[in-house]
Design a protein around this motif. Structure first.
Motif, mmCIF file in Angstrom:
data_model
loop_
_atom_site.group_PDB
_atom_site.id
_atom_site.type_symbol
_atom_site.label_atom_id
_atom_site.label_comp_id
_atom_site.label_asym_id
_atom_site.label_seq_id
_atom_site.Cartn_x
_atom_site.Cartn_y
_atom_site.Cartn_z
ATOM 1 N N ALA A 165 0.838 -1.205 0.000
ATOM 2 C CA ALA A 165 0.000 0.000 0.000
ATOM 3 C C ALA A 165 0.870 1.251 0.000
ATOM 4 N N CYS A 166 1.967 1.197 0.714
ATOM 5 C CA CYS A 166 2.879 2.337 0.772
ATOM 6 C C CYS A 166 3.518 2.578 -0.605
ATOM 7 N N VAL A 167 3.928 1.484 -1.264
ATOM 8 C CA VAL A 167 4.504 1.589 -2.611
ATOM 9 C C VAL A 167 3.471 2.187 -3.573
ATOM 10 N N SER B 259 10.835 -0.664 5.511
ATOM 11 C CA SER B 259 10.760 0.594 4.765
ATOM 12 C C SER B 259 10.605 0.404 3.266
ATOM 13 N N VAL B 260 10.236 1.513 2.633
ATOM 14 C CA VAL B 260 10.115 1.601 1.177
ATOM 15 C C VAL B 260 11.073 2.678 0.705
ATOM 16 N N VAL B 261 11.721 2.455 -0.437
ATOM 17 C CA VAL B 261 12.558 3.499 -1.021
ATOM 18 C C VAL B 261 11.900 3.942 -2.328
ATOM 19 N N ALA B 262 11.931 5.252 -2.592
ATOM 20 C CA ALA B 262 11.274 5.777 -3.793
ATOM 21 C C ALA B 262 12.144 6.852 -4.440
ATOM 22 N N LEU B 263 12.064 6.920 -5.750
ATOM 23 C CA LEU B 263 12.784 7.944 -6.504
ATOM 24 C C LEU B 263 11.774 9.018 -6.902
ATOM 25 N N VAL B 264 11.999 10.236 -6.440
ATOM 26 C CA VAL B 264 11.018 11.310 -6.697
ATOM 27 C C VAL B 264 11.721 12.575 -7.176
#
Ligand code: GLA
Length: 382
Positions: free
Chosen positions: A322-324, A345-350
């Motif tokens: 859900a976080c992704v 945790s989740v890692v994201a490119l923004v």
């Protein structure tokens, strides 16, 4: 005062308060976030972590009474105080075991014992390797203090053995390698089979991008059992394919033999497919970064990696999925779970100028969201 100077002063003061003398030195080791390459390390494959700005600090001095005394500012009232001769796997347990495991590996060089004060700001239970940071800070401290002449690569093995043999967690070398070998401004490309390393420039800010780490705030009880099962399944898949490690499988076509019509064969096929495709994704990300291509191209590879961890390797959980989804809906170029799975945790490119908007958009799914820059590996602070 730099952030490192402040951290060193705080640890030294707390040490003096507890032990009535100054420490002989203060060392720090960072947590990590893996950009890509999950569950590949114990398969001899590739990983690409960066070190976090968050560190664990160890203020240390030698003693002469043969005892090991460990105190952590994050675990007040839970000191360990025992004779070096009484160190044994599982004793002490809890947070102190990670430090004690390293001491047990190297204690021969400090028969008089050690006083150790731990402080730090790597979030615990978030899948960001706070335990490896603790092991690596103590390992580097003992190496320097006792003039052990060990290389950083050798310290990786000392710290991993502490975790595997003393604490009893069957991890690979990703976390300890990241903490000891990463450099500021770069991602560490590590071949876990031959231990070759390359510092790959990773300057997202220059491209107008940011790396966001989102803590889902969940950890599941079956994390360690699940990890153990995945390792066993990978070993079984490699054995059936007649290769030493899944790293040695040339491509996904070579995995067809696993799908023998049984449910178990289908499961092993999925597990192995994750590992083989994940290794390929690491290589592709490294190519993009090495060639100086637009790093936005990394985004879809992260999201593909997440789908593979969720569907083929089955180590994600609904809160993480859900976080992704939420961060992708908010405009991230890509996102994935980080670490062993089953929470964390989740890692994201923004886009850098979208960090605030994305953070607000995922507030309900993340207990802590921060943009991280690739930071320095373990080091002596004082
Ligand atoms: C945990 C382990 C690592 C690695 C990851 C999954 O963080 O400690 O060795 O296996 O899971 O990539």
């Amino acid at each position: 005062m730099t952030r490192d100077d402040e951290a060193a002063a705080r640890a030294a003061d707390a040490f003096a308060e507890r032990f009535g003398r100054a420490p002989e030195g203060v060392w720090a080791a960072p947590g990590r976030v893996n950009v890509i390459g999950e569950h590949t390390d114990y398969n001899g494959g590739f990983v690409l972590p960066v070190a976090l700005p968050h560190t664990t600090r160890a203020a240390v001095a030698r003693r002469d009474d043969g005892r090991l005394v460990l105190r952590s500012l994050q675990h007040p009232g839970d000191d360990a105080d025992l004779a070096l001769a009484d160190l044994a796997p599982g004793s002490p347990a809890g947070w102190a075991g990670y430090a004690a495991g390293v001491v047990a590996e190297l204690a021969g060089a400090a028969p008089g014992g050690l006083s150790v004060l731990i402080d730090g700001d790597v979030p615990a239970g978030a899948g960001l390797s706070s335990s490896a940071a603790l092991e690596c800070a103590v390992a580097l401290a003992l190496r320097d203090l006792l003039a052990l002449g060990l290389s950083r690569a050798e310290l990786v093995d000392v710290a991993r053995r502490a975790e595997n043999d003393f604490v009893g967690a069957p991890t690979g070398i990703l976390d300890q390698s990241a903490s000891l070998l990463c450099e500021a401004g770069a991602a560490l490309f590590l071949d876990t089979r031959d231990r070759g390393t390359e510092q790959v420039p990773f300057d997202l800010a220059a491209a107008g991008l940011a790396l966001l780490v989102l803590d889902s705030g969940t950890t599941h009880d079956h994390a360690e059992g699940g990890y153990r099962d995945r390792r066993r399944e990978c070993e079984e898949a490699a054995a059936r394919l007649g290769v030493p490690l899944l790293r040695d499988v040339p491509d996904v076509a070579a995995l067809e033999r696993l799908a023998d019509g049984t449910a178990e064969g289908a499961l092993l096929h999925r597990r192995a497919r994750h590992v083989v495709t994940e290794d390929a994704r690491v290589l592709r990300v490294v190519e993009v970064l090495r060639a100086g291509e637009d790093p936005r191209a990394v985004g879809p590879l992260l999201t593909e990696g997440h789908a593979s961890l969720r569907d083929d390797f089955e180590v994600s959980v609904p809160e993480i999925d859900a976080c992704v989804e939420a961060v992708l809906d908010a405009g991230a170029h890509g996102a994935r779970m980080v670490g062993g799975g089953f929470g964390g945790s989740v890692v994201a490119l923004v886009e850098a100028d979208a960090v605030d908007a994305v953070t607000a958009a995922v507030a309900a799914r993340s207990t802590r969201t921060s943009a991280v820059v690739p930071s320095a590996g373990a080091r002596r602070l004082a």
